[in-house]
Write an enzyme that holds these catalytic residues in place. Structure first.
Site, PDB file in Angstrom:
ATOM      1  N   GLU A 250       0.849  -1.201   0.000  1.00 24.45           N
ATOM      2  CA  GLU A 250       0.000   0.000   0.000  1.00 24.45           C
ATOM      3  C   GLU A 250       0.873   1.235   0.000  1.00 24.45           C
ATOM      4  OE1 GLU A 250      -3.582  -1.646   2.913  1.00 24.45           O
ATOM      5  OE2 GLU A 250      -2.253  -0.058   3.580  1.00 24.45           O
ATOM      6  N   LYS A 252       2.291   4.513   1.552  1.00 23.77           N
ATOM      7  CA  LYS A 252       2.390   5.085   2.908  1.00 23.77           C
ATOM      8  C   LYS A 252       2.117   6.577   2.782  1.00 23.77           C
ATOM      9  CE  LYS A 252       5.088   5.005   7.165  1.00 23.77           C
ATOM     10  NZ  LYS A 252       5.218   6.384   7.590  1.00 23.77           N
ATOM     11  N   ARG A 257      -2.916   9.755  11.546  1.00 24.04           N
ATOM     12  CA  ARG A 257      -3.778   8.594  11.688  1.00 24.04           C
ATOM     13  C   ARG A 257      -5.154   9.008  12.178  1.00 24.04           C
ATOM     14  NH1 ARG A 257      -1.538   3.393  12.707  1.00 24.04           N
ATOM     15  NH2 ARG A 257      -3.140   1.850  12.279  1.00 24.04           N
ATOM     16  N   ARG A 272      -4.519   9.206  16.731  1.00 23.96           N
ATOM     17  CA  ARG A 272      -3.714   8.068  17.154  1.00 23.96           C
ATOM     18  C   ARG A 272      -3.659   7.946  18.680  1.00 23.96           C
ATOM     19  NH1 ARG A 272       2.197   6.615  14.775  1.00 23.96           N
ATOM     20  NH2 ARG A 272       2.956   5.560  16.604  1.00 23.96           N
ATOM     21  N   PHE A 341      -7.589   2.611   5.096  1.00 24.00           N
ATOM     22  CA  PHE A 341      -6.858   1.399   4.712  1.00 24.00           C
ATOM     23  C   PHE A 341      -7.222   0.166   5.531  1.00 24.00           C
ATOM     24  CE2 PHE A 341      -3.750   4.102   7.102  1.00 24.00           C
ATOM     25  CZ  PHE A 341      -3.690   3.354   8.268  1.00 24.00           C
ATOM     26  N   ARG A 416       3.235  -3.177  17.856  1.00 25.44           N
ATOM     27  CA  ARG A 416       4.184  -2.878  16.797  1.00 25.44           C
ATOM     28  C   ARG A 416       4.765  -4.219  16.339  1.00 25.44           C
ATOM     29  NH1 ARG A 416       6.179   1.814  15.420  1.00 25.44           N
ATOM     30  NH2 ARG A 416       5.508   2.940  17.268  1.00 25.44           N
TER      31      ARG A 416
HETATM   32  P1  AMP Z   1       5.535   5.783  11.449  1.00 31.58           P
HETATM   33  O1  AMP Z   1       4.681   6.921  11.949  1.00 31.58           O
HETATM   34  O2  AMP Z   1       6.704   6.222  10.645  1.00 31.58           O
HETATM   35  O3  AMP Z   1       5.818   4.777  12.540  1.00 31.58           O
HETATM   36  O4  AMP Z   1       4.641   4.975  10.390  1.00 31.58           O
HETATM   37  C1  AMP Z   1       3.459   4.369  10.741  1.00 31.58           C
HETATM   38  C2  AMP Z   1       2.328   5.320  10.424  1.00 31.58           C
HETATM   39  O5  AMP Z   1       2.189   5.465   9.018  1.00 31.58           O
HETATM   40  C3  AMP Z   1       0.982   4.799  10.836  1.00 31.58           C
HETATM   41  O6  AMP Z   1       0.723   5.014  12.207  1.00 31.58           O
HETATM   42  C4  AMP Z   1       0.038   5.591   9.963  1.00 31.58           C
HETATM   43  O7  AMP Z   1      -0.303   6.816  10.593  1.00 31.58           O
HETATM   44  C5  AMP Z   1       0.886   5.915   8.746  1.00 31.58           C
HETATM   45  N1  AMP Z   1       0.412   5.284   7.494  1.00 31.58           N
HETATM   46  C6  AMP Z   1       0.394   5.897   6.300  1.00 31.58           C
HETATM   47  N2  AMP Z   1      -0.070   5.096   5.348  1.00 31.58           N
HETATM   48  C7  AMP Z   1      -0.374   3.906   5.939  1.00 31.58           C
HETATM   49  C8  AMP Z   1      -0.894   2.663   5.472  1.00 31.58           C
HETATM   50  N3  AMP Z   1      -1.190   2.449   4.184  1.00 31.58           N
HETATM   51  N4  AMP Z   1      -1.046   1.668   6.380  1.00 31.58           N
HETATM   52  C9  AMP Z   1      -0.753   1.859   7.678  1.00 31.58           C
HETATM   53  N5  AMP Z   1      -0.259   3.010   8.183  1.00 31.58           N
HETATM   54  C10 AMP Z   1      -0.063   4.032   7.321  1.00 31.58           C
END
Ligand code: AMP
Length: 554
Positions: A250, A252, A257, A272, A341, A416
């Protein structure tokens, strides 16, 4: 339960050195909490409200110091309290250091009946949280003063910490989960599941006590009660393909969130951190209301976009999330787009255990069918080249990158785990020739320690730096034995070695460097092993190093 009994138990728990001791003490306390069980559980975690509840006490340190000062007597000011805090370092210690004339005085007259209870503290703190508008800070101060005024030093210690969300007695969520299992004789896995769906430690403890595992199994998701978001780890395409075969890929999205709850009539949105962000995001509410016609819980990302619909940096979204006033104006300034998603609940059914692909189908169905806005596309693929292609397209469209997900995996709130990976570039290792080395020092004086690495050129070898990490003492011995026969010359501790032995080397990136013959240097090189199957003529060329450096974007 008297608050004094809670405070004594908290002090015992805090003084307990071993994890298992803490767990049994917590279990024991839960077992004797009576009707206050849910409150005791929350207090142990330093909370007044369950995690899914966005209410807060909204008591800042200043207000708390003021209440302590007032309870401490006429001669004490909030500044005195702050000075004592600087000395003692922790607000509980400060609160316990004053004599508020609580319990002991009353006890001396044999009243006993006016002792502060856990329920009193909880009720007063709920009142305090509800205070708003003009004069609310004064009313909060009065309530807090009234509470401190009735405390003994030990009670004051834990009241002050609770009010400032600084309980810190060594009890985390895991401890409470295990202690609930121990106290009420239910499997920890059942407690864990119940916590995931309810997001309420107090409720789960009460259910476990009332009806054991069966009662926990009855707990389900509730539309309108947010759960913790599933989280991702970093991982490579290689990890994903070798682990799962087929990978769900998918985009990103670079936003914030959002968890969407629609109960059939109205939509509520949570960040979140499970804050209610419904009011600041009316266009997301409208998007869902227009398209969805049955109750659902969905997961997604809200992204700020410019006039052409291209993504803007995520700070812009956060600005919208925090906006409380003039939402209409903010809405003109920053446009938002939803990318949904995941689907946790639909058609009256909890889907946490369903595989991702099925949840995605339910998501698409909730929005009337196919992928396409606002449903994020999910592509199943097992070919790394194709995954790279998807990533390039996502990046070119201004997104952050890609997510790699296990198509068969369940939705695990708050975890996680290994099933969602944020794509981290695979670093291809290099096979490089050893062209020099250095004798070690001290106890390693008889061993070669640092190894000079070179890449093959048209007419010889060019250095790309040294490697000294990732090698055990035992390996140093065998490497010394292997390389010594190839030593051509020695000067001081430096040894010139004829190209014969090939190392496989990992690194974080390749940078250009004036310090090497090749003009490139490996950042954080790591020895991975000797390529016994390769001679110097099979080692990697400078052209490959150049290419990898370019691929790295450095
Ligand atoms: P990080 O904040 O770098 O830990 O990345 C995880 C975050 O990416 C998640 O908590 C979501 O807010 C965001 N995210 C963006 N696109 C997606 C996706 N397709 N699936 C899940 N999380 C996503």
């Amino acid at each position: 339960m008297d608050f004094a009994a809670f405070a004594t138990a908290a002090a015992d728990i805090e003084a307990e050195p071993s994890d298992s001791g803490v767990r049994s003490r917590v279990a024991d306390l839960l077992g004797r909490s009576g009707e206050d069980l849910p409150t005791v559980v929350r207090f142990l975690l330093g909370r007044v409200f369950p995690a899914h509840d966005s209410r807060t006490l909204d008591v800042g340190p200043k207000l708390c110091y003021e209440a302590i000062a007032r309870a401490a007597g006429r001669n004490v000011s909030a500044d005195d309290v702050e000075r004592r805090l600087a000395e003692l370092g922790e607000v509980g210690e400060v609160a316990a250091s004053y004599d508020f004339g609580g319990q002991q005085g009353l006890g001396a007259f044999g009243s006993g009946g006016d002792s502060l209870t856990v329920a009193d503290v909880d009720d007063r703190l709920h009142e305090l949280a509800a205070a708003e508008g003009a004069g609310s800070q004064d009313r909060k101060l009065d309530t807090l003063f009234g509470l401190f005024n009735r405390t003994s030093p030990e009670e004051a210690r834990y009241l002050a910490r609770l009010v400032l969300s600084e309980m810190r007695i060594g009890v985390g969520e895991g401890t409470v989960r295990d202690a609930v299992g121990e106290a009420f004789d239910v499997p920890v896995a059942e407690v864990e599941r119940a916590l995931q769906v309810s997001n309420d430690y107090g409720l789960v403890a009460a259910r476990a006590r009332e009806g054991g595992a069966d009662a926990l199994a009855e707990l389900t998701l509730d539309v309108g009660r947010p759960v913790q978001a599933m989280l991702a780890q970093t991982g490579t395409v290689g990890d994903a393909v070798s682990g799962w075969g087929e990978v769900a890929v998918e985009t990103k999205f670079d936003g914030a969130r959002v968890q969407i709850h629609y109960d059939g009539e109205s939509v509520s949105l949570y960040s979140r951190n499970m804050e209610d962000v419904t009011d600041p995001l009316p266009e997301i509410v409208a998007t869902v209301e227009e398209a969805v016609d049955a109750p659902v819980i969905l997961d997604g990302e809200v992204v700020a976009v410019d006039e052409d619909g291209d993504p803007l940096p995520f700070q812009q979204v956060l600005r919208r999330f925090r906006r409380k006033h003039d939402v209409a104006k903010a809405r003109e300034d920053v446009r938002l787009r939803l990318h949904a998603f995941d689907c946790l609940h639909a058609g009256g059914e909890d889907l946490l255990e369903a595989p991702l692909v099925e949840r995605h189908d339910r998501l698409a169905a909730a929005f009337g069918g196919e992928d396409g806005e606002p449903v994020a596309a999910l592509r199943l693929c097992s070919d790394p080249d194709r995954i790279e292609e998807i990533e390039s397209r996502a990046l070119a469209a201004g997104h952050e990158g890609i997510m790699l997900k296990n198509p068969e995996s369940a939705y695990t709130p708050g975890k996680r785990g290994q099933n969602w990976l944020k794509r981290k570039p695979d670093v291809e290792t290099l096979d490089l020739v050893v062209t020099g080395a250095e004798w070690g020092e001290g106890r390693r004086a008889k061993l070669l320690g640092t190894f000079e690495l070179s890449a093959r050129t048209r007419d010889g070898y060019a250095t790309v730096g040294n490697v000294a990490t990732g090698i055990t003492d035992e390996e140093l011995e065998t490497l010394t034995e292997r390389l010594e026969p190839h030593a051509r010359a020695e000067e001081g501790t430096e040894v010139d070695i004829e190209p014969a032995v090939v190392f496989e080397v990992g690194y974080e990136e390749i940078q250009s460097s004036p310090a090497t013959d090749s003009g490139y240097a490996l950042r954080f090189p790591r020895f991975l092993g000797v390529r016994v199957d390769k001679g110097p003529d099979d080692s990697d060329t400078l052209a490959r190093v150049e290419r990898l450096a370019g691929d790295d974007g450095s």
